[in-house]
Design an enzyme around this catalytic site. Structure first.
Site, PDB file in Angstrom:
ATOM      1  CD  GLU A 144      -1.818   2.315   1.676  1.00  0.00           C
ATOM      2  OE1 GLU A 144      -1.399   3.204   0.898  1.00  0.00           O
ATOM      3  OE2 GLU A 144      -2.010   2.490   2.876  1.00  0.00           O
ATOM      4  CB  CYS A 165      -2.327   6.711   2.267  1.00  0.00           C
ATOM      5  SG  CYS A 165      -3.449   5.634   3.176  1.00  0.00           S
TER       6      CYS A 165
END
Length: 521
Positions: free
Chosen positions: A246, A280
């Site tokens: 990720e 994020c």
């Protein structure tokens, strides 16, 4: 050696230690021993033994243990939130929120692991009708997790908790900026299971992470920058260790002409500025329909003006946790302004040494750093578009593809599906992260693999397919005693099953060409 808000030192005995520092004040909040490659290997060896016991418990017993751990986390939530606050600088309320989300995921895992991973019967098909077929998902063994500093509980727990729920033991390397949070999590599980090393923490910076990648683990889950992700992948490739990545994003918010503009502006402000923009899946770009652009921008500017960073009681956002990120934000804002952009809120003066005030930029070229690169600070660009087709095109032009958001009364699902991202929220932002049953992950430079939901459980398992003979077949296909007559029978069966004329697509009639280039029927 200093690594942003952590400092590595040596004791008189030559032991390397890591000092965790408050990003708000620079004060030391913890001192931790740095793990060597040898101590990382030892932790993985202990985890290997624990994984055998843990996998052998079965779903019911594991659900009970995870439930007890959840109770410990819940009762001591304020204590954990304070550790998060000290190491990241985020307000206690925001720290509590990310812990609460992690608890919800932990509860989902306990109640769904067996449904997702347990043995299921599979139809064997007509040719193998004499077989019983099944599939189940078995634990890998030992999972390594390298976690981030921006959400030091919620984000790594998306790997830790799901790996544990699937029957694995975990060795966790938290960010060197938030080692205390990682240690707290491991200690809390040890209270429930004191005799088994289900969750261990190794401390250090890049060298410790590399040692974990090279250790005898069965999978590595990483959250961090795209550049570091490539290094992690290369290191794991030495042992053919699979990885889950990720790697951040550049999430866009689309505002259609029929959107609730007050709600959209409020969501944009939260998505862009919450956690000082260090999210994020935070909103870094907004594309607004021409008909409502001015009204939306006015509302967003008003909302942004009510948010400020600081340490006072009224501050909604804290400091930049990683000081080097301040320079990235400063560079992005300066580049945007130098290339014709305007700051309707904040601007160059909003970027301080530790704190950055909310900044809203307009008229920023699409090829500027503020639009192309992940900023990871409390800034957002807003662009006017002629319609949602242009908005989708611009949103998809990014090399990242993590999350996104759409505000539209009529076209939300349609626009969401057209966005090249792993997740989209309609008429909200980042909501997908809080739904335990949904997968979390991206495409492109945002990485691959999924945490959360059924996909997240399966990420930390391998599929085990099993067939069993139920009765002797009338026609044995897997023997050297098969006769030509039986082969003919098989061909007839296959034709009957798959070659019926009614299943053939009708081909359009094509005209026959003539010498002169003209056609004739």
């Amino acid at each position: 050696m200093s690594t942003d808000m952590s400092t590595e030192t040596s004791t008189s005995e030559g032991v390397q230690t890591l000092e965790s520092l408050s990003p708000a004040t620079g004060d030391v909040v913890g001192v931790h021993r740095i793990d060597t490659a040898e101590s990382v290997d030892a932790a993985v060896a202990r985890a290997r033994e624990a994984s055998k016991w843990w996998a052998g418990l079965g779903f019911d017993a594991r659900r009970e243990v995870l439930g007890q751990w959840r109770s410990v986390l819940t009762r001591r939530m304020a204590q954990l939130a304070d550790v998060v606050h000290q190491e990241t600088g985020k307000p206690h309320g925001d720290a509590q929120l990310e812990i609460g989300l992690a608890l919800d995921h932990l509860a989902w895992i306990g109640s769904h692991a067996e449904k997702v991973l347990g043995r299921k019967r599979v139809s064997p098909g007509l040719l193998m009708a004499n077989q019983a077929a099944s599939v189940e998902y078995l634990p890998l063994g030992v999972v390594g997790v390298i976690g981030p500093w921006n959400y030091p509980v919620f984000t790594p727990m998306g790997s830790i908790a799901y790996a544990l729920g699937a029957g694995n033991a975990v060795v966790f390397k938290p960010s060197e900026l938030t080692p205390g949070v990682g240690i707290w999590l491991a200690d809390s599980l040890r209270e429930v299971v004191p005799d088994h090393d289900l969750l261990q923490v190794v401390i250090g910076s890049g060298e410790t992470g590399a040692a974990l990648c090279r250790a005898d683990i069965d999978k590595l889950a990483f959250t961090g920058s795209t550049a570091t992700a490539k290094l992690v992948m290369a290191t794991c490739a030495e042992n053919l260790t699979p990885v889950l990545i990720e790697a951040g994003g550049k999430d866009a918010l689309l505002v259609d002409e029929d959107a609730d503009l007050v709600a959209a502006a409020d969501a944009a402000a939260w998505g862009a500025f919450a956690n000082a923009g260090q999210t994020c899946t935070g909103i870094e770009r907004v594309y607004v329909h021409d008909k409502v652009h001015d009204q939306f921008l006015e509302e967003l500017a008003r909302r942004a003006g009510t948010v400020h960073a600081g340490t006072d009681a009224g501050a909604q956002i804290g400091p930049m946790t990683m000081p080097s990120q301040v320079d990235v934000v400063r560079r992005h804002v300066a580049d945007a302004l130098a290339r014709g952009g305007r700051a309707v809120v904040g601007g160059a003066d909003a970027v301080g040494d530790r704190f950055i005030q909310p900044t809203v930029l307009v008229d920023v070229p699409e090829d500027s750093a503020a639009v192309l690169e992940e900023t990871f600070g409390p800034t957002v660009t807003v662009r006017r578009v002629r319609d949602m087709d242009e908005a989708v095109e611009l949103a998809n032009a990014s090399r990242y593809g993590l999350g996104s958001a759409v505000f539209s009364q009529k076209r939300g699902p349609e626009l969401a599906r057209r966005l090249r991202t792993g997740m989209t929220s309609i008429n909200s932002v980042i909501s997908f992260a809080a739904v335990p049953g949904l997968p979390f992950g991206g495409v492109g430079d945002s990485g691959f693999g999924r945490i959360h939901g059924p996909d997240g459980l399966k990420e930390f398992t391998y599929a085990k397919a099993v067939t069993r003979v139920r009765f002797k077949p009338a026609l044995n296909l897997t023997t050297f005693d098969r006769t030509p007559e039986q082969d003919t029978l098989v061909a007839s069966m296959l034709t009957a099953l798959h070659g019926r004329a009614t299943q053939l697509p009708k081909m359009p009639r094509r005209p026959l060409a003539t010498r002169g280039g003209r056609s004739r029927a």
